[in-house]
Design a protein around this motif. Structure first.
Motif, PDB file in Angstrom:
ATOM      1  N   UNK A 140       0.823  -1.215   0.000  1.00  0.00           N
ATOM      2  CA  UNK A 140       0.000   0.000   0.000  1.00  0.00           C
ATOM      3  C   UNK A 140       0.855   1.262   0.000  1.00  0.00           C
ATOM      4  N   UNK A 141       1.988   1.211   0.703  1.00  0.00           N
ATOM      5  CA  UNK A 141       2.921   2.345   0.652  1.00  0.00           C
ATOM      6  C   UNK A 141       3.399   2.566  -0.778  1.00  0.00           C
ATOM      7  N   UNK A 142       3.672   1.467  -1.481  1.00  0.00           N
ATOM      8  CA  UNK A 142       4.160   1.563  -2.859  1.00  0.00           C
ATOM      9  C   UNK A 142       3.072   2.088  -3.785  1.00  0.00           C
ATOM     10  N   UNK A 143       1.834   1.593  -3.624  1.00  0.00           N
ATOM     11  CA  UNK A 143       0.718   2.088  -4.442  1.00  0.00           C
ATOM     12  C   UNK A 143       0.566   3.594  -4.307  1.00  0.00           C
ATOM     13  N   UNK A 144       0.590   4.073  -3.069  1.00  0.00           N
ATOM     14  CA  UNK A 144       0.358   5.499  -2.827  1.00  0.00           C
ATOM     15  C   UNK A 144       1.589   6.346  -3.154  1.00  0.00           C
ATOM     16  N   UNK A 156       5.318  -6.356 -10.399  1.00  0.00           N
ATOM     17  CA  UNK A 156       6.601  -5.728 -10.074  1.00  0.00           C
ATOM     18  C   UNK A 156       7.642  -6.799  -9.733  1.00  0.00           C
ATOM     19  N   UNK A 157       8.828  -6.673 -10.320  1.00  0.00           N
ATOM     20  CA  UNK A 157       9.871  -7.666 -10.101  1.00  0.00           C
ATOM     21  C   UNK A 157      11.022  -7.070  -9.295  1.00  0.00           C
ATOM     22  N   UNK A 158      11.771  -7.959  -8.653  1.00  0.00           N
ATOM     23  CA  UNK A 158      12.853  -7.532  -7.758  1.00  0.00           C
ATOM     24  C   UNK A 158      13.867  -6.654  -8.470  1.00  0.00           C
ATOM     25  N   UNK A 159      14.213  -6.998  -9.700  1.00  0.00           N
ATOM     26  CA  UNK A 159      15.233  -6.213 -10.401  1.00  0.00           C
ATOM     27  C   UNK A 159      14.712  -4.875 -10.908  1.00  0.00           C
ATOM     28  N   UNK A 168      11.335   2.984  -9.320  1.00  0.00           N
ATOM     29  CA  UNK A 168      10.830   1.690  -9.756  1.00  0.00           C
ATOM     30  C   UNK A 168      10.789   1.684 -11.277  1.00  0.00           C
ATOM     31  N   UNK A 169      11.199   0.571 -11.863  1.00  0.00           N
ATOM     32  CA  UNK A 169      11.026   0.404 -13.304  1.00  0.00           C
ATOM     33  C   UNK A 169       9.707  -0.341 -13.501  1.00  0.00           C
ATOM     34  N   UNK A 170       8.751   0.316 -14.104  1.00  0.00           N
ATOM     35  CA  UNK A 170       7.384  -0.193 -14.178  1.00  0.00           C
ATOM     36  C   UNK A 170       7.037  -0.541 -15.618  1.00  0.00           C
ATOM     37  N   UNK A 171       6.441  -1.728 -15.788  1.00  0.00           N
ATOM     38  CA  UNK A 171       5.943  -2.124 -17.102  1.00  0.00           C
ATOM     39  C   UNK A 171       4.446  -1.875 -17.115  1.00  0.00           C
ATOM     40  N   UNK A 172       4.022  -0.890 -17.876  1.00  0.00           N
ATOM     41  CA  UNK A 172       2.624  -0.473 -17.867  1.00  0.00           C
ATOM     42  C   UNK A 172       1.829  -1.016 -19.031  1.00  0.00           C
ATOM     43  N   UNK A 173       0.749  -0.326 -19.368  1.00  0.00           N
ATOM     44  CA  UNK A 173      -0.119  -0.754 -20.465  1.00  0.00           C
ATOM     45  C   UNK A 173       0.659  -0.803 -21.779  1.00  0.00           C
ATOM     46  N   UNK A 174       0.312  -1.788 -22.601  1.00  0.00           N
ATOM     47  CA  UNK A 174       0.997  -1.917 -23.882  1.00  0.00           C
ATOM     48  C   UNK A 174       2.443  -2.319 -23.738  1.00  0.00           C
ATOM     49  N   UNK A 175       2.800  -2.903 -22.581  1.00  0.00           N
ATOM     50  CA  UNK A 175       4.164  -3.357 -22.317  1.00  0.00           C
ATOM     51  C   UNK A 175       5.183  -2.223 -22.394  1.00  0.00           C
ATOM     52  N   UNK A 208       9.948 -16.634  -8.708  1.00  0.00           N
ATOM     53  CA  UNK A 208      11.094 -16.120  -7.942  1.00  0.00           C
ATOM     54  C   UNK A 208      11.332 -14.628  -8.125  1.00  0.00           C
ATOM     55  N   UNK A 209      10.928 -14.074  -9.258  1.00  0.00           N
ATOM     56  CA  UNK A 209      11.278 -12.685  -9.565  1.00  0.00           C
ATOM     57  C   UNK A 209      10.238 -11.670  -9.091  1.00  0.00           C
ATOM     58  N   UNK A 210       9.045 -12.141  -8.755  1.00  0.00           N
ATOM     59  CA  UNK A 210       8.001 -11.196  -8.341  1.00  0.00           C
ATOM     60  C   UNK A 210       8.259 -10.706  -6.911  1.00  0.00           C
ATOM     61  N   UNK A 211       8.038  -9.429  -6.684  1.00  0.00           N
ATOM     62  CA  UNK A 211       8.283  -8.854  -5.359  1.00  0.00           C
ATOM     63  C   UNK A 211       7.255  -9.362  -4.354  1.00  0.00           C
ATOM     64  N   UNK A 212       5.987  -9.257  -4.697  1.00  0.00           N
ATOM     65  CA  UNK A 212       4.928  -9.553  -3.727  1.00  0.00           C
ATOM     66  C   UNK A 212       4.355 -10.954  -3.938  1.00  0.00           C
ATOM     67  N   UNK A 213       4.456 -11.774  -2.886  1.00  0.00           N
ATOM     68  CA  UNK A 213       4.043 -13.171  -2.958  1.00  0.00           C
ATOM     69  C   UNK A 213       3.034 -13.491  -1.863  1.00  0.00           C
ATOM     70  N   UNK A 214       2.231 -14.535  -2.098  1.00  0.00           N
ATOM     71  CA  UNK A 214       1.312 -14.986  -1.054  1.00  0.00           C
ATOM     72  C   UNK A 214       2.017 -15.959  -0.109  1.00  0.00           C
ATOM     73  N   UNK A 215       1.274 -16.507   0.836  1.00  0.00           N
ATOM     74  CA  UNK A 215       1.878 -17.392   1.842  1.00  0.00           C
ATOM     75  C   UNK A 215       2.448 -18.669   1.239  1.00  0.00           C
TER      76      UNK A 215
END
Length: 299
Positions: A140-144, A156-159, A168-175, A208-215
């Motif tokens: 939520x801190x990142x979203x805001x 969002x990926x670790x790299x 943050x390097x963000x991949x948005x709409x249309x890649x 492995x590369x995704x920042x946010x993971x579930x349990x």
């Protein structure tokens, strides 16, 4: 004559003839500056004397889509109307383009925009003693902090977390890729989650590369983000219908209301254009960082 000439004259009029307080003068001036910025972004290379009512309506439609509150929209309309009444009074124009522009009704509030206090209360309601607490706070801190879309957050990926430059390097709409500043508070919580929580998960192959993971060590879904936010709103008794996009709207609204350049906010949101003219201006990283430092409530 240029925008700067007429804005300077308008400012002197407010100070000397209307004897307004410095804060009020600056607010009126910034309202007019927002119109100038919008016209530049949309490719309309016209001075203040050539503005039509349709140009002002286009600005209002844009800031409404960003999620700006009805009160703030009305504030901008008031400033622009005062500017054009002044130009008519001075004889610079014969017809006031803002004459038929109506401010939004103050009773009609946008349900998906939060004020700073509401955001702080939501973040404080996260139980940091649970396994999911640090992750949820970081999300939520990142979203805001960066105004991400929910799809951009879950992908969002670790790299893509560039700690050394605070972006943050963000991949948005249309890649399409963009660099977005992330505030120190958000980066702090992001690092706490990655260094002290995520590292202990049994991460599934391919995730492995995704920042946010579930349990279970898999990439979070969009639905899960919605659920987390909905449950937090219920916990604090927030009487608003909110979603991940609420944080994106609030990010843009709070920056613009604070005086940030529309062009900078446009770039950070990843909007390629604010009209059909497809104007897109890249700004350097230092400038975007300064915008966040100067105008973001949690910078």
């Amino acid at each position: 004559m240029s925008w700067s000439f007429y804005i300077k004259q308008f400012k002197s009029y407010l100070q000397l003839e209307r004897s307004l307080a410095p804060n009020s003068v600056e607010a009126y001036v910034q309202d007019v500056v927002k119109l100038e910025q919008f016209l530049t972004l949309s490719g309309s290379d016209i001075g203040p004397l050539k503005v039509k009512d349709s140009d002002i309506r286009d600005l209002l439609e844009y800031i409404h889509e960003l999620g700006m509150s009805a009160y703030s929209q009305a504030r901008i309309v008031s400033g622009i109307k005062s500017f054009y009444k002044y130009l008519v009074f001075e004889g610079d124009i014969d017809k006031d383009p803002s004459e038929l522009i109506e401010a939004p009704k103050l009773g009609r509030k946008l349900p998906d925009t939060l004020n700073v206090q509401e955001i702080d209360t939501l973040l404080a309601a996260i139980d940091m003693s649970t396994a999911e607490g640090p992750r949820n706070r970081a999300m939520l801190e990142t979203l805001y902090s960066s105004g991400l879309r929910v799809s951009e957050l879950v992908n969002l990926q670790l790299n893509c977390v560039l700690d050394d430059i605070g972006f943050l390097r963000v991949i948005g709409k249309g890649n399409k890729e963009r660099l977005v500043p992330i505030g120190r508070e958000a980066l702090k919580h992001l690092n706490i989650y990655v260094d002290h929580v995520r590292c202990h998960l049994d991460i599934k192959k391919g995730h492995e590369h995704f920042v946010f993971l579930n349990r279970r060590g898999a990439q979070l879904t969009r639905v899960m983000i919605f659920t987390i936010i909905k449950n937090l709103a219920l916990r604090i008794g927030l009487n608003k219908k909110i979603s991940p996009h609420t944080f994106r709207h609030s990010f843009a609204t709070h920056l613009i209301e604070g005086g940030a350049d529309l062009r900078a906010v446009q770039e950070m949101l990843g909007h390629e254009s604010i009209t059909t003219t497809e104007i897109y201006t890249h700004l350097d990283r230092d400038y975007l960082t300064q915008i966040i430092r100067d105008f973001h409530p949690r910078s």
